[in-house]
Design a protein around this motif. Structure first.
Motif, PDB file in Angstrom:
ATOM      1  N   SER A  66      54.252  13.394  24.986  1.00 46.12           N
ATOM      2  CA  SER A  66      53.991  12.047  25.465  1.00 46.12           C
ATOM      3  C   SER A  66      55.009  11.671  26.535  1.00 46.12           C
ATOM      4  CB  SER A  66      54.079  11.041  24.311  1.00 46.12           C
ATOM      5  OG  SER A  66      53.090  11.269  23.337  1.00 46.12           O
ATOM      6  N   TYR A  67      54.579  10.739  27.404  1.00 45.25           N
ATOM      7  CA  TYR A  67      55.439  10.256  28.486  1.00 45.25           C
ATOM      8  C   TYR A  67      55.607   8.747  28.344  1.00 45.25           C
ATOM      9  CZ  TYR A  67      54.232  14.835  30.269  1.00 45.25           C
ATOM     10  OH  TYR A  67      54.054  16.194  30.379  1.00 45.25           O
ATOM     11  N   PHE A  68      56.844   8.287  28.483  1.00 41.04           N
ATOM     12  CA  PHE A  68      57.086   6.851  28.315  1.00 41.04           C
ATOM     13  C   PHE A  68      58.360   6.459  29.051  1.00 41.04           C
ATOM     14  CE2 PHE A  68      59.286   9.085  24.917  1.00 41.04           C
ATOM     15  CZ  PHE A  68      60.493   8.421  24.786  1.00 41.04           C
ATOM     16  N   PRO A  69      58.471   5.150  29.396  1.00 38.38           N
ATOM     17  CA  PRO A  69      57.454   4.087  29.258  1.00 38.38           C
ATOM     18  C   PRO A  69      56.506   4.100  30.454  1.00 38.38           C
ATOM     19  CG  PRO A  69      59.525   3.150  30.032  1.00 38.38           C
ATOM     20  CD  PRO A  69      59.765   4.633  29.862  1.00 38.38           C
ATOM     21  N   LEU A  70      55.215   4.321  30.204  1.00 45.08           N
ATOM     22  CA  LEU A  70      54.258   4.544  31.282  1.00 45.08           C
ATOM     23  C   LEU A  70      53.984   3.303  32.118  1.00 45.08           C
ATOM     24  CD1 LEU A  70      51.523   6.996  29.933  1.00 45.08           C
ATOM     25  CD2 LEU A  70      53.278   7.391  31.653  1.00 45.08           C
TER      26      LEU A  70
END
Length: 216
Positions: A66-70
């Motif tokens: 997962s990638y954050f903060p998108l």
């Protein structure tokens, strides 16, 4: 999310050193400007907010990859959320401008990121409906189904969740006090819909839980 669409982005992140956080450590605070865009490669991270009264509400739990903060990454909206290691986690962090420059001419990667963001948004809307319109019992059921979907493994007609979700974890996902979450979990246990095995939660039948969710 269609993971193949983000293979190029995963490869891009390999140039950055891995960072490790212990369970309970904060990766991003709501009152801080994020230092970059994180790629979660191992473990779970919870995204949550805190009310003025000090009440925590978990909005989403991120898992690899997962990638954050998108939202902050894509349009610069200030980040209002905390990101905390729910387990030991491993991440890579890249400067926002480098990520933006890398993806800006890659529509397939952008589409993959948007798909992830929209999937999370749709799921959050469903959870918010239960938080507003359902009683505590059904709110707990909806959260257990959410946990089963993201963290469970098949076990006959049911699902086993091996990660230990504490009563506090359940309560912050449901939006109730820990004692209330414990009472409602006890009701489900008494009905034979869930049970505990060591630190795991076993949901005996997803179909029965779904029926319980919509029953009168």
């Amino acid at each position: 999310m269609d993971k193949p669409k983000l293979k190029d982005l995963e490869a891009f992140y390999k140039q950055f050193p891995l960072r490790r956080y212990k369970k309970g450590e904060i990766l991003i605070r709501a009152d801080d400007d994020p230092q970059g865009i994180f790629c979660l490669t191992k473990g779970y991270v919870r995204q949550y907010t805190i009310s003025k009264a000090g009440f925590e509400l978990t909005l989403h739990i991120l898992k690899p990859t997962s990638y954050f903060p998108l939202v902050w990454a894509i349009n610069g909206t200030p980040n209002d959320y905390y990101f905390e290691a729910l387990t030991e986690v491993q991440v890579a962090r890249a400067p926002r401008d480098q990520v933006v420059n890398f993806i800006k001419d890659k529509p397939v990667v952008i589409f993959g990121m948007m798909s992830e963001l929209l999937d999370d948004y749709a799921e959050t809307l469903t959870r918010m409906e239960h938080l507003v319109f359902s009683d505590a019992y059904r709110r707990v059921i909806s959260v257990l189904l959410y946990i089963a979907k993201h963290f469970g493994a098949g076990k006959g007609k049911g699902v086993i969740v091996k990660h230990r979700f504490t009563q506090h974890d359940i309560a912050t996902l449901v939006g109730v006090a820990r004692e209330t979450a414990s009472i409602e979990m006890g009701k489900l246990e008494d009905k034979g819909l869930i049970k505990y095995s060591d630190h795991a939660i076993v949901l005996e039948s997803i179909e029965k839980l779904e029926l319980e969710l919509i029953s009168n």
